[in-house]
Design an enzyme around this catalytic site. Structure first.
Site, mmCIF file in Angstrom:
data_model
loop_
_atom_site.group_PDB
_atom_site.id
_atom_site.type_symbol
_atom_site.label_atom_id
_atom_site.label_comp_id
_atom_site.label_asym_id
_atom_site.label_seq_id
_atom_site.Cartn_x
_atom_site.Cartn_y
_atom_site.Cartn_z
ATOM 1 N N ASP A 1 -6.794 -4.392 1.150
ATOM 2 C CA ASP A 1 -8.230 -4.195 0.958
ATOM 3 C C ASP A 1 -8.945 -5.481 0.558
ATOM 4 O OD1 ASP A 1 -7.875 -1.528 1.531
ATOM 5 O OD2 ASP A 1 -7.914 -0.868 -0.556
ATOM 6 N N ASP B 1 -11.509 -1.644 9.967
ATOM 7 C CA ASP B 1 -12.505 -1.850 8.920
ATOM 8 C C ASP B 1 -12.510 -3.341 8.586
ATOM 9 O OD1 ASP B 1 -10.348 -2.281 7.165
ATOM 10 O OD2 ASP B 1 -10.467 -0.283 6.289
ATOM 11 N N CYS B 2 -13.337 -3.742 7.632
ATOM 12 C CA CYS B 2 -13.534 -5.183 7.408
ATOM 13 C C CYS B 2 -12.247 -5.891 7.001
ATOM 14 C CB CYS B 2 -14.637 -5.413 6.380
ATOM 15 S SG CYS B 2 -14.289 -4.782 4.719
ATOM 16 N N SER B 3 -11.508 -5.308 6.057
ATOM 17 C CA SER B 3 -10.272 -5.952 5.600
ATOM 18 C C SER B 3 -9.129 -5.722 6.578
ATOM 19 C CB SER B 3 -9.892 -5.445 4.207
ATOM 20 O OG SER B 3 -9.830 -4.029 4.182
ATOM 21 N N TYR C 1 0.830 -1.205 0.000
ATOM 22 C CA TYR C 1 0.000 0.000 0.000
ATOM 23 C C TYR C 1 0.865 1.255 0.000
ATOM 24 C CZ TYR C 1 -5.036 0.851 0.480
ATOM 25 O OH TYR C 1 -6.356 1.115 0.239
ATOM 26 N N HIS D 1 -16.651 -5.932 0.804
ATOM 27 C CA HIS D 1 -16.653 -6.396 2.196
ATOM 28 C C HIS D 1 -16.034 -7.786 2.276
ATOM 29 C CE1 HIS D 1 -17.964 -6.175 6.345
ATOM 30 N NE2 HIS D 1 -18.545 -7.362 6.263
ATOM 31 N N HIS E 1 -17.025 -10.628 11.356
ATOM 32 C CA HIS E 1 -16.567 -9.540 10.488
ATOM 33 C C HIS E 1 -16.689 -8.207 11.209
ATOM 34 C CE1 HIS E 1 -20.889 -8.628 8.857
ATOM 35 N NE2 HIS E 1 -20.974 -9.305 9.977
#
Length: 399
Positions: A293, A274-276, A152, A335, A347
């Protein structure tokens, strides 16, 4: 006066002739730049390729920046192959202005990395204390464009990391370290629980080991601060790493530790996820690096057949949700969750929680069932299919 008008007319005609000759090459150059970007840098989250062609005074200039030497070489070779004359003003990153300080190590328990070089900018991702990073260039307000081990690329302020040269960076990577394993905790000024705090800590933080003192490790931060961390909350990294043998049950044990942690866009720690960021953190604490992600994680691992529901799924598999491709509309993954069993999954959605595909459960989610797209098995792909162990990653690896 007539002579002057005639001269001007001739110059305009000549200019138009020259322009008509150069312009096709300009369009061809733009096409080559676009095709090169698609070939080498289709995902701007993990590669810099900001290159354009301009034509001042009927002269083609190729300018911009990239961190991909092979992409620049390919671009120039292709332009030359088309007999396009141009001036090369492409800057390779890391920027020369950085000198030899093109590396760094995260210096806070959790550092915030943003989409633009400004504190109010959107949170892009986070990185944990002790993480090695690469530095690409300096921006405004003390921000630097950096790249994390998952590839990233985004902006981090200089309070969030310690800038280093290659020798300092390799020394940090090769040094004996501890890993902090509690969800939250502290590094202390003395080997006493009631002493002054030096820093907060979260699960996954790495610190250089200096010595041992009774029930504490004496540690060093990347910026040379000295502190003490309780042994009950941490472990020598080498011992921890060698003891890892992740399976579905261990993945779930780690995931359950974060139940109730609030959702945070861009978050990758026990302070907020967050989800990831949740799936990434869970797997990191089992020695495995995932892409950042959900839309990147979906391209890793082993595809699992879910045509007949969840019967082929195993604990620890990743479930991906979003919108399916429809005509000209491309598939969009938005998601990700971790499968538990019997249709249940855990999750980060509002908070880390459990929902289910199983309609008999009180926590069944029709919304998630309708949005489900596919499942991937990570544990069968370690060392392949885009899945790496921590010390196999080039950022952590040392000679």
């Amino acid at each position: 006066m007539k002579n002057i008008s005639l001269i001007i007319s001739v110059l305009i005609i000549l200019s138009n002739i020259i322009f008509s000759q150069v312009n096709p090459n300009m369009e061809k150059a733009k096409t080559i730049i676009r095709e090169t970007k698609e070939k080498f840098a289709p995902d701007k989250r993990v590669a810099v390729f900001n290159i354009e062609a301009e034509q001042p005074a009927n002269k083609i200039i190729i300018k911009g920046e990239t961190n991909l030497p092979e992409a620049k070489e390919y671009l120039i070779r292709t332009l030359d192959g088309e007999a396009i004359k141009f001036e090369d003003k492409i800057q390779l990153l890391p920027a020369k202005e950085l000198g030899d300080k093109i590396y760094g190590v995260i210096n806070l328990s959790v550092s915030n990395i943003r989409t633009n070089p400004d504190h109010p900018a959107e949170l892009s991702t986070q990185s944990l204390l002790g993480t090695p990073i690469k530095v690409l260039k300096e921006g405004q307000w003390g921000f630097y464009l950096v790249q994390t081990p998952d590839g990233y690329i985004s902006w981090l302020d200089d309070d969030g990391f310690q800038l280093m040269n290659e020798e300092e960076w390799n020394e940090w990577k090769s040094s004996e370290k501890i890993i902090y394993l509690n969800e939250f905790g502290w590094a202390y000024e003395k080997a006493e629980l009631n002493s002054q705090h030096i820093s907060d800590l979260v699960a996954g933080n790495l610190l250089k080991l200096i010595s041992e003192e009774k029930e504490f490790y004496q540690v060093e931060f990347p910026d040379k601060r000295i502190a003490f961390v309780h042994k009950n909350e941490s472990q020598k990294f080498s011992q921890w790493y060698q003891s890892l043998n992740p399976d579905g049950e261990k993945i779930l044990q780690t995931a359950y530790r974060f139940m109730g942690v609030p959702y945070l866009w861009g978050g990758t720690s026990s302070k907020g996820m967050d989800c990831s960021g949740f799936t990434k953190t869970v797997y990191f604490l089992n020695g495995i690096i995932l892409p950042r992600d959900a839309s990147q994680q979906v391209h890793t691992g082993e595809l699992i057949d879910t045509k007949n529901g969840w019967e082929n799924l195993q604990a620890g598999d990743l479930l991906f949700f979003g919108t399916k491709a429809n005509g000209e509309k491309k598939e969009r993954i938005t998601h990700v969750a971790i499968y538990i069993g019997d249709g249940d999954f855990i999750h980060a959605a509002g908070r880390v929680r459990i929902n289910s595909f199983n309609k008999s459960k009180s926590y069944y989610s029709e919304y998630r069932e309708n949005a489900f797209i596919r499942a991937k098995r990570i544990l069968s792909s370690v060392g392949k299919n885009g899945i790496e162990k921590i010390l196999d990653n080039s950022f952590y690896k040392y000679d």
